[in-house]
Motif scaffolding. Sequence first.
Motif, short mmCIF file in Angstrom:
data_model
loop_
_atom_site.label_atom_id
_atom_site.label_comp_id
_atom_site.label_asym_id
_atom_site.label_seq_id
_atom_site.Cartn_x
_atom_site.Cartn_y
_atom_site.Cartn_z
N PRO A 223 -11.82 1.09 -9.59
CA PRO A 223 -11.71 -0.02 -8.63
C PRO A 223 -10.26 -0.36 -8.30
CG PRO A 223 -13.23 -0.58 -10.41
CD PRO A 223 -12.58 0.70 -10.79
N PHE A 224 -9.36 -0.23 -9.29
CA PHE A 224 -7.95 -0.52 -9.03
C PHE A 224 -7.36 0.53 -8.09
CE2 PHE A 224 -8.81 -2.58 -13.10
CZ PHE A 224 -8.35 -3.86 -12.84
N CYS A 225 -7.75 1.79 -8.31
CA CYS A 225 -7.24 2.87 -7.45
C CYS A 225 -7.77 2.69 -6.04
CB CYS A 225 -7.67 4.24 -8.01
SG CYS A 225 -6.93 4.59 -9.61
N ASP A 226 -9.08 2.33 -5.93
CA ASP A 226 -9.66 2.10 -4.59
C ASP A 226 -8.91 0.97 -3.88
OD1 ASP A 226 -11.52 4.00 -5.22
OD2 ASP A 226 -13.20 2.61 -5.52
N ALA A 227 -8.68 -0.12 -4.61
CA ALA A 227 -7.99 -1.28 -4.02
C ALA A 227 -6.58 -0.86 -3.57
CB ALA A 227 -7.91 -2.43 -5.01
N ALA A 228 -5.91 -0.08 -4.41
CA ALA A 228 -4.55 0.35 -4.07
C ALA A 228 -4.56 1.20 -2.80
CB ALA A 228 -3.94 1.13 -5.23
N ASP A 229 -5.55 2.12 -2.70
CA ASP A 229 -5.64 2.97 -1.50
C ASP A 229 -5.79 2.11 -0.24
OD1 ASP A 229 -5.62 5.03 -3.27
OD2 ASP A 229 -7.68 5.69 -2.92
N ILE A 230 -6.70 1.14 -0.34
CA ILE A 230 -6.98 0.29 0.83
C ILE A 230 -5.73 -0.52 1.19
CG2 ILE A 230 -8.35 -1.70 1.63
CD1 ILE A 230 -10.68 -0.51 -0.09
N MET A 231 -5.06 -1.06 0.18
CA MET A 231 -3.86 -1.87 0.44
C MET A 231 -2.73 -1.00 1.00
SD MET A 231 -4.68 -4.98 -0.19
CE MET A 231 -3.13 -5.85 -0.24
N LEU A 232 -2.59 0.22 0.48
CA LEU A 232 -1.51 1.09 0.97
C LEU A 232 -1.78 1.54 2.41
CD1 LEU A 232 -0.96 3.10 -2.32
CD2 LEU A 232 0.74 1.63 -1.22
N SER A 233 -3.05 1.77 2.73
CA SER A 233 -3.39 2.13 4.11
C SER A 233 -3.14 0.94 5.03
CB SER A 233 -4.86 2.53 4.25
OG SER A 233 -5.13 3.58 3.39
N PHE A 234 -3.47 -0.25 4.53
CA PHE A 234 -3.22 -1.46 5.32
C PHE A 234 -1.72 -1.60 5.59
CE2 PHE A 234 -2.10 -6.06 5.15
CZ PHE A 234 -2.64 -6.43 6.37
N ILE A 235 -0.93 -1.37 4.53
CA ILE A 235 0.53 -1.47 4.67
C ILE A 235 1.04 -0.46 5.71
CG2 ILE A 235 2.69 -0.96 3.41
CD1 ILE A 235 1.39 -2.37 0.98
N ASP A 236 0.42 0.73 5.69
CA ASP A 236 0.82 1.75 6.65
C ASP A 236 0.50 1.30 8.08
OD1 ASP A 236 1.96 4.30 7.01
OD2 ASP A 236 -0.02 5.07 7.54
N ASN A 237 -0.67 0.68 8.21
CA ASN A 237 -1.09 0.16 9.52
C ASN A 237 -0.15 -0.96 9.98
OD1 ASN A 237 -2.64 -0.30 11.78
ND2 ASN A 237 -4.10 -1.62 10.71
N VAL A 238 0.23 -1.82 9.04
CA VAL A 238 1.17 -2.91 9.35
C VAL A 238 2.49 -2.32 9.84
CG1 VAL A 238 2.60 -4.71 8.27
CG2 VAL A 238 0.15 -4.62 7.79
N LYS A 239 2.91 -1.26 9.17
CA LYS A 239 4.19 -0.63 9.54
C LYS A 239 4.12 -0.05 10.95
CE LYS A 239 7.24 3.01 7.93
NZ LYS A 239 7.15 4.28 7.22
N SER A 240 3.03 0.69 11.22
CA SER A 240 2.98 1.31 12.55
C SER A 240 2.68 0.30 13.65
CB SER A 240 1.97 2.47 12.58
OG SER A 240 0.74 2.02 12.11
N THR A 241 1.90 -0.75 13.35
CA THR A 241 1.55 -1.72 14.40
C THR A 241 2.66 -2.75 14.61
OG1 THR A 241 -0.66 -1.56 13.46
CG2 THR A 241 -0.38 -3.17 15.19
N LEU A 242 3.22 -3.23 13.48
CA LEU A 242 4.15 -4.36 13.59
C LEU A 242 5.60 -3.98 13.26
CD1 LEU A 242 1.91 -7.00 11.72
CD2 LEU A 242 2.08 -6.64 14.19
N GLY A 243 5.78 -2.76 12.80
CA GLY A 243 7.13 -2.31 12.46
C GLY A 243 7.70 -3.00 11.23
#
Length: 439
Positions: A223-243
């Motif tokens: 569950p911790f690895c799953d949560a980390a994956d989701i958060m890291l993908s979110f962070i990636d999305n934040v980076k590409s959408t909001l810089g």
Amino acid sequence: MYCKEVNLLHDNLSIEGNNLCFAGYDTVELAKIYGTPLMLLDEQRIRSTMRTYKNAMEKYFGNGARPLYASKALSFVGIYQIAKEEGICTDIVSLGELYTAKKAGFPLENAFFHGNCKTDFDIEYAIENGIGYFIVDTYDELYAIDRIAREKGVSQKILLRITPGIDPHTHVAISTGKVDSKFGTAIETGQALEITEKAISLHNISLEGFHCHIGSQIFEIEPFCDAADIMLSFIDNVKSTLGYTPKLLNLGGGFGVRYVESDPVISYEENIKKIAEHINSYCEKNQLHKPVILMEPGRSIVADSGMTIYTVGSVKEIPGYKNYVAIDGGMSDNPRYALYNSSYTVLCANKMNEDPTYNCTIAGRLCESGDLIQENVSIPPVVRGDNIAVLVTGAYNYSMSSNYNRINRPLVLMLGDKIRVAINREKFEDVSRLDEFLD
Ligand code: LLP
């Protein structure tokens, strides 16, 4: 009073003669000297678990990773002194915890203020006292912190609390389940991205990163690895959408603790290593920026560093039904069985070499039928005056204690090279301290 070690639930328990020892001290002797109910804490174990987290996080995550002690598990002046000495940060959830940390001399720039309903007073007081970070749940809080920070002429560091939609007990990412939570802002509704954009735009807010917490008493790492994956993908999305690229990612607390023999034995160092390996390779594979990782262990730092010792007041047998052993504490010092049906290991501390042939329910002394500590336990036959030990009570016992029935809270001793009082036994004067006579 020092005892030899034998193999019990945890290696800080041992037997000397017929008596149970904890952290090298004879619990029956301590009960005689200090009275019961009595909570005991193992200072060495608290320190060594804090060190395990600190060293393992530095070693496997690298990059400035560090643990914050989630002090809701057990908050008192001495625990913040120890956290400070061990060089770890802390998570606080109220001004009461903040005040206690401050009183202990804990550097508040290393404190993270949680909670889903911080008042203006909370925010003002925390900023005035130099709180390091707020972990922000909602727009209302975000705007309030920005406004108060502006009034005070400061830029306030925050993390945003995000709900990744993880059910830690099935390991499955649930698309809607965790959206319905009083904490945080959900990714899948799009609100997490919106609040991030807003936080970036506010002048007196400095967004340092993101936080998530998926649950408590979790033994698996998936569950911790799953949560980390989701958060890291979110962070990636934040980076590409909001810089915007965050510095910090806080993965919350939640490692499980062994309360009873059927609970697994886990190694926190090994778990941290595996989660770190997962995160490192996930970031590499997907070419993601790896933020500084924080974790917020509470239970796993203090639970098995604590135990409670009581005295039997009565034994009542109902033929054809069951046997009740009543003790001189109860849900006022440990409400976890009444609240969650939590499992505990119960021993007769002064009859450790006798066969546990007596099946009974351990009942508290409060005027409430649900005031039970544990049902269906096997201990040696006991009589009034015997000592009952309940193991692994360091987390969410004292911190969730109450004065129901105007019962005074127990004495808490810190057992180290010497015995120190961590929290005094409440007196009757304390219990009625806030009352006024009516005119
Ligand atoms: N971080 C956050 C945001 C949390 O809400 C919690 C616990 C922690 C860290 C620490 O989690 P731990 O490492 O202790 O599992 N009263 C319940 C436990 C409630 C946990 C609340 N949050 C019990 O007695 O089992």
